[in-house]
Design a protein around this motif. Structure first.
Motif, PDB file in Angstrom:
ATOM      1  N   GLY A 179      35.494  16.797  42.544  1.00  0.00           N
ATOM      2  CA  GLY A 179      35.539  17.857  43.544  1.00  0.00           C
ATOM      3  C   GLY A 179      36.363  19.040  43.088  1.00  0.00           C
ATOM      4  N   THR A 190      33.760  17.463  47.986  1.00  0.00           N
ATOM      5  CA  THR A 190      35.118  17.491  48.538  1.00  0.00           C
ATOM      6  C   THR A 190      35.093  17.436  50.063  1.00  0.00           C
ATOM      7  OG1 THR A 190      35.876  18.797  46.642  1.00  0.00           O
ATOM      8  CG2 THR A 190      37.285  18.783  48.589  1.00  0.00           C
ATOM      9  N   ILE A 215      38.041  12.941  44.433  1.00  0.00           N
ATOM     10  CA  ILE A 215      38.072  14.380  44.677  1.00  0.00           C
ATOM     11  C   ILE A 215      38.617  15.115  43.453  1.00  0.00           C
ATOM     12  CG2 ILE A 215      39.139  16.213  46.059  1.00  0.00           C
ATOM     13  CD1 ILE A 215      39.083  14.336  48.447  1.00  0.00           C
TER      14      ILE A 215
END
Length: 416
Positions: A173, A21, A169
């Motif tokens: 993430g 991230t 992400i």
């Protein structure tokens, strides 16, 4: 807090998510500082800063300063958000899209694909508009057809890359990728904004900090607030086994929509004045001034749109009929309420009443700081309610996801 961070760092999977991230956000911020070819950055900065109270200053906030540099990511992620709004509205209006949304993951992937296509179209149109606008301001000294195509393709590709980064992400993430990109854009302007405290009087500084602290505390309290509907499960016999009945609750949040209504309302209201910037003339200038983000007409419409989108997005997320049918299938019921249609009507009535204070709260927090800045003219730090709502809301959502990862591994979470 620090112990929880240490525990999160000890878990290899969670550490990899955090590093991924962070790496994606670094890539985003790097691209926000690379200007497109053949542009005079100083001319653009002078143009935007001269009308900083207008729409371009507000759009520059959501792009993390990339617009003043006319960078690769100058359009930001707003075309994707606008495309998402359009697709969700079309899903509610067209039965074919509604059926597609009910097909589960395969249908959702199809709608996501449509959203991507629409994002590219909107980004292309917006790139053309910004290019022609900045050309009229003398920011493109060596303008040619080749330069025009280079800039438009670069800006469109930048938004497409941002859309892909946001999805990466979300998948690999921590937190929602699109929300985190907006979070990073707003936070990037916090440090330069803090330098403006030097120009503020002591009274204004104290008032500003006090209001900001009160706003943050109230946002956390409302975001975490919920009404718990008691659910009772009867004993059932499945095959040769008798299941044990029990009681639990159905949590209904005061603000189930989160910060999405604020982002949606901002995207919708930014669209008309953005178009007006691309066409010179007194009429278009008056139209742009009417949609000034600090003006009364804009703030009133902003509050109305936030309330409307709060109800809309809550209805998208929570279907009382579907939830009532699930309870009935699993042998669950609300004490004093008959299963089926009466349960759906009860949940709908409770959710409608519960959403109203949450929607009014979102609207008030979004517009009150702007009113404060208008009353106290010496407050030069523009970090309004919209920014605070998004930053605090996204931070809470990300912490909740990290907390769930920690609790799965028997660690203590962040939110106690």
């Amino acid at each position: 807090m620090f112990a929880s961070m240490a525990n999160a760092w000890k878990i290899p999977e969670l550490r990899a998510k955090l590093l991924f991230t962070a790496a994606m956000i670094v890539v985003y911020r790097f691209g926000a500082h690379i200007p497109v070819p053949g542009v005079d950055i100083q001319a653009i900065q002078d143009f935007i800063q001269n009308g900083q109270a207008g729409v371009l200053g507000f759009l520059n906030l959501f792009s993390g300063g990339a617009l003043t540099r006319f960078a690769v990511f100058a359009l930001g992620i707003m075309p994707y958000i606008t495309a998402s709004i359009i697709l969700q509205l079309l899903t509610m209006a067209f039965p074919s899209l509604k059926e597609l949304a009910r097909e589960g993951e395969a249908g959702q992937q199809k709608i996501t694909q449509y959203t991507r296509y629409l994002t590219v179209v909107l980004a292309l149109a917006q790139a053309v508009g910004y290019t022609m606008l900045f050309r009229t301001q003398g920011a493109l000294p060596n303008f040619s057809v080749i330069t025009f195509y280079e800039i438009v393709i670069t800006l469109t590709a930048g938004t497409t890359l941002l859309m892909w980064i946001g999805e990466l992400i979300t998948q690999h993430g921590i937190g929602n990728g699109i929300s985190l990109l907006i979070f990073a854009s707003i936070v990037s302007g916090l440090v330069p904004g803090l330098m403006k405290f030097q120009t503020m009087t002591l009274v204004s500084t104290v008032i500003f900090l006090g209001v900001a602290l009160l706003v943050v505390i109230s946002i956390v309290m409302v975001q975490e607030g919920q009404r718990r509907i008691p659910i009772q499960y009867a004993k059932r016999q499945i095959g040769r086994k008798m299941t044990t009945g029990g009681s639990t609750y159905l949590p209904l949040s005061i603000n189930m929509a989160g910060v999405i209504p604020v982002i949606f309302a901002s995207a919708i209201l930014m669209f008309p004045p953005t178009l007006s910037q691309f066409f010179p003339g007194d009429l278009m200038k008056s139209f742009s001034d009417f949609f000034n983000p600090r003006g009364a007409p804009f703030l009133i419409m902003f509050a109305i749109f936030i309330i409307g989108f709060t109800y809309f997005y809550t209805a998208v997320q929570f279907d009382p009929v579907e939830r009532a049918n699930d309870l009935k299938k699993n042998g669950g019921f609300i004490p004093g309420i008959r299963p089926g249609r009466p349960t759906a009507q009860y949940l709908d009535r409770v959710l409608t009443r519960l959403t109203l204070p949450g929607a009014i709260f979102l609207a008030a927090i979004a517009v009150l700081p702007s009113i404060l800045i208008a009353v106290r003219s010496d407050i030069t730090f523009y970090f309004g309610g919209t920014s605070v709502l998004i930053v605090v809301g996204v931070a809470l959502q990300t912490l909740k996801q990290m907390e769930s990862q920690l609790l799965m591994r028997h660690y203590e979470g962040f939110l106690k």
